[in-house]
Each structure stands twice: as structure tokens, then as C-alpha cells.
Design a protein around this motif. Structure first.
Motif, PDB file in Angstrom:
ATOM      1  N   TYR A  90       0.805  -1.215   0.000  1.00  8.42           N
ATOM      2  CA  TYR A  90       0.000   0.000   0.000  1.00  8.42           C
ATOM      3  C   TYR A  90       0.841   1.270   0.000  1.00  8.42           C
ATOM      4  O   TYR A  90       0.378   2.330  -0.413  1.00  8.42           O
ATOM      5  N   ASP A  91       2.097   1.179   0.473  1.00  9.00           N
ATOM      6  CA  ASP A  91       2.917   2.381   0.589  1.00  9.00           C
ATOM      7  C   ASP A  91       4.057   2.427  -0.424  1.00  9.00           C
ATOM      8  O   ASP A  91       5.011   3.193  -0.268  1.00  9.00           O
ATOM      9  N   SER A  92       3.981   1.610  -1.469  1.00  5.31           N
ATOM     10  CA  SER A  92       5.019   1.626  -2.497  1.00  5.31           C
ATOM     11  C   SER A  92       4.371   1.553  -3.877  1.00  5.31           C
ATOM     12  O   SER A  92       3.237   1.107  -4.020  1.00  5.31           O
ATOM     13  N   ARG A 118       6.545  11.149   3.444  1.00  7.26           N
ATOM     14  CA  ARG A 118       5.472  10.264   3.891  1.00  7.26           C
ATOM     15  C   ARG A 118       5.521   8.929   3.167  1.00  7.26           C
ATOM     16  O   ARG A 118       5.218   7.881   3.752  1.00  7.26           O
ATOM     17  N   TYR A 119       5.892   8.955   1.882  1.00  7.41           N
ATOM     18  CA  TYR A 119       5.913   7.727   1.071  1.00  7.41           C
ATOM     19  C   TYR A 119       7.280   7.570   0.399  1.00  7.41           C
ATOM     20  O   TYR A 119       7.424   7.754  -0.808  1.00  7.41           O
ATOM     21  N   LYS A 121       8.914   5.049  -0.446  1.00  8.61           N
ATOM     22  CA  LYS A 121       9.033   3.932  -1.400  1.00  8.61           C
ATOM     23  C   LYS A 121       8.208   4.142  -2.677  1.00  8.61           C
ATOM     24  O   LYS A 121       8.161   3.260  -3.530  1.00  8.61           O
ATOM     25  N   VAL A 122       7.564   5.303  -2.793  1.00  2.78           N
ATOM     26  CA  VAL A 122       6.811   5.614  -4.010  1.00  2.78           C
ATOM     27  C   VAL A 122       7.717   6.390  -4.962  1.00  2.78           C
ATOM     28  O   VAL A 122       8.303   7.411  -4.580  1.00  2.78           O
ATOM     29  N   TYR A 285      -2.079   6.388  -1.897  1.00  2.00           N
ATOM     30  CA  TYR A 285      -1.148   7.512  -1.821  1.00  2.00           C
ATOM     31  C   TYR A 285      -1.470   8.593  -2.853  1.00  2.00           C
ATOM     32  O   TYR A 285      -1.114   9.760  -2.664  1.00  2.00           O
ATOM     33  N   ASP A 288      -3.887  10.776  -1.196  1.00  2.00           N
ATOM     34  CA  ASP A 288      -3.196  11.625  -0.228  1.00  2.00           C
ATOM     35  C   ASP A 288      -2.498  12.793  -0.913  1.00  2.00           C
ATOM     36  O   ASP A 288      -2.512  13.911  -0.393  1.00  2.00           O
TER      37      ASP A 288
END
Length: 316
Positions: A90-92, A118-119, A121-122, A285, A288
Motif C-alpha cells: 500500500y505504501d510503495s 510520507r511515502y 518507497k513511491v 497515496y 493523499d
């Protein structure tokens, strides 16, 4: 029929029928792409591309239909992958944003910095272009969202999320004669000076064009039009004329040698939208990021706009 074959054909089309460029974009060989497209054509019993010798010169009528469906199929495949990733990673992932130079240079930096924290790994990519270019990037899947500052009437497949508005200001050096004009500045005064502004500023229907038409004035002398605000500032500093630019582009630290004259009273505010395809599955994300850019656009608000059923009104 393979998804790879559909992707190859679509990439050739996106690169103006240049097979070599499509091969480079896909990190594969030109003969490999040509072979797979011919196998697809043989299976379908039609020519997708019309050739002259070894060159692809145009798209056939049935080929265009195949490409349109292929684009939908590949988009749906990506949506399915996104749904799976939302629950496993969910966070990448990746997020590609298409926007104008002014937004990328003067509005997005602190938002991007906060998002990356915040992210981490994105993989975030920011592409720049005109409003028409970036809307097309979202339309054909090159970008996930677009931040646009002009009308999108020619892209009905996109949904617009209203964010905020921006106003124009006139940028001039400290010694410029425009600073001697009355306060507030009149549009007649502004029209008396050579201007440097955005390429789209005087397009039909723009707030600038409407203001000059309403005042009964012809378009002023435009000595330079560019999409890049920093380029415009450079030539303002060289004394070519007054720069009509977004007020948000004025930086008190780096623009100490310039003054920004507020002309919000002359031109209607210009809206800023986030544009996305209604058939795109947005990762968490992405929601967000949209909310970070415009706090009123919560996930619930975005879903209402994107997925609210269209109600036909047949009343007369």
C-alpha cells in the motif's frame, strides 16, 4: 493474442508511428516489435498499420479501433494490478504527475517534499508541458494525474477536481516606467507596454483575452511568449518588456530585483484543476497527494466527483 502485442502496437502509435522510438521506450528491439505486431495482424486478419516498404505511414480504420480497445484493455490491466498492490504494497509504487512549469517550480516543491517523506518507497515523477500536453498525458496513460490551469473541453474522458484559483501580476524591474502609472494599474496602461507572457495567455476564451476584448482593445505587443516562467523573468530582467505572469511565481528572495504589480482587478481569476480519468483506479497515496495539494479534496470528496453516476435529464 498477447498483452505484449497490444502494448507494442499502442506504443508505435504513441510515438508517431516510429518503430525505433517505440523500441527504445520499451527497451526492446525494433525487429522484435515489428514481428509481434505482424503476428497480431495475422491473427486478427487485418492490417493495423499501413506500410510503405518497411516504414509505417498510417493507421488503418480497423487498426484505429483495435488501438482504442487495446488502450482500454491495458488500462484495465493496470487497474487490476493497482487493486492488488493497494493491499499488498500500500505504501510503495509509482505516481506520475503532469503539470505546467509554474506549478512544478513554484507551487509543488513543498508538497512533493512532504509526500516523499510520507511515502519514501513511491517513485514520484513530475512531467511538464502545456495544459493541452499534460491533459493528453493523463488521457493516454503517460501520467496518473494532471494539474492544469486551463479549460479541458477537448478531453471529455477526464474528470476535473476543482482546487483553487490563481491571479496574474505584472513583473518589471525596479526602474520600469510602468511603476509610474496610476495605481491601480489600468488595462490601457498595461496595453501601452510590450509584454512577455505565457503562450496560452491570449488564446480564445482566456481571462486575459476576454479582458482586452471587454475593454475594446486590440492585443498588445507581445515580444515573447513562453511556457517557462523563469525564461520570461530572464527577458524581463533584460528590459524587453513587462512580464504578465502568475502572481504565485514571485519569490521575494530570488526576485529582489523585480517588482510584482498586482493586476487581479484586471483579469478574472484562473482556476486550477486536478484532472484524472474516471476509469482509473487511484492508489491510496494518490488520494493523499491530491489532498495535500488541495485540502478540501478528501478521498470522499474525490470519489463523489469521479464515481457519481451521471443523471440524464430528458425534460423539455
Amino acid at each position: 493474442m498477447k498483452l505484449q502485442q497490444l502494448r507494442y502496437a499502442l506504443e508505435v502509435y504513441r510515438h508517431n508511428l516510429n518503430v525505433s522510438e517505440a523500441a527504445d521506450a520499451l527497451f526492446t528491439s525494433q525487429p522484435g516489435i515489428s514481428k509481434q505486431i505482424r503476428l497480431l495482424e495475422e491473427e486478427l486478419g487485418i492490417q493495423i498499420f499501413i506500410r510503405s516498404g518497411k516504414r509505417v505511414v498510417s493507421v488503418s480504420q480497423p487498426g484505429m479501433a483495435v488501438l482504442e480497445i487495446s488502450e482500454r484493455i491495458l488500462r484495465d490491466v493496470q487497474n487490476i494490478k493497482n487493486i492488488g498492490s493497494e493491499f499488498t504494497d500500500y505504501d510503495s509504487g509509482s505516481l506520475t504527475i503532469a503539470t505546467t512549469h509554474t506549478q512544478a517550480r513554484y507551487v509543488l516543491p513543498h508538497i512533493v517534499a512532504d509526500f516523499v517523506k510520507r511515502y519514501p518507497k513511491v517513485r514520484l515523477t513530475v512531467k511538464q508541458g502545456s495544459s493541452a500536453d499534460i491533459a493528453q498525458m493523463v488521457g493516454n496513460g503517460e501520467a496518473d494525474i494532471a494539474i492544469v490551469t486551463e479549460k479541458l473541453d477537448e478531453q471529455p474522458e477526464l474528470r476535473k477536481l476543482d482546487c483553487h484559483q490563481w491571479n496574474y501580476a505584472v513583473f518589471v524591474p525596479d526602474s520600469h516606467l510602468l511603476l509610474e502609472c496610476r495605481n491601480p494599474l489600468s488595462i490601457e496602461d498595461l496595453a501601452s507596454f510590450p509584454l512577455l507572457t505565457y503562450e496560452s495567455a491570449f488564446q480564445a476564451g482566456s481571462s486575459v483575452a476576454r479582458a482586452f476584448e471587454k475593454a475594446g482593445l486590440d492585443h498588445p505587443e507581445i515580444v515573447l511568449a513562453a511556457a517557462d516562467t523563469d525564461v520570461l523573468k530572464t527577458y524581463v530582467r533584460l528590459g524587453l518588456g513587462a512580464g504578465l505572469m502568475a502572481k504565485t511565481a514571485y519569490n521575494a528572495e530570488t526576485d529582489k530585483d523585480l517588482q510584482a504589480v498586482d493586476v487581479a482587478h484586471l483579469f478574472e481569476p484562473s482556476p486550477v484543476w486536478i484532472a484524472v480519468r474516471a476509469d482509473t483506479y487511484l492508489r491510496g497515496y494518490t488520494y493523499d497527494f491530491i489532498e495535500m495539494f488541495s485540502p478540501k479534496l478528501t478521498r470522499e470528496a474525490v470519489d463523489r466527483i469521479l464515481y457519481m453516476p451521471i443523471v440524464e435529464d430528458f425534460s423539455i
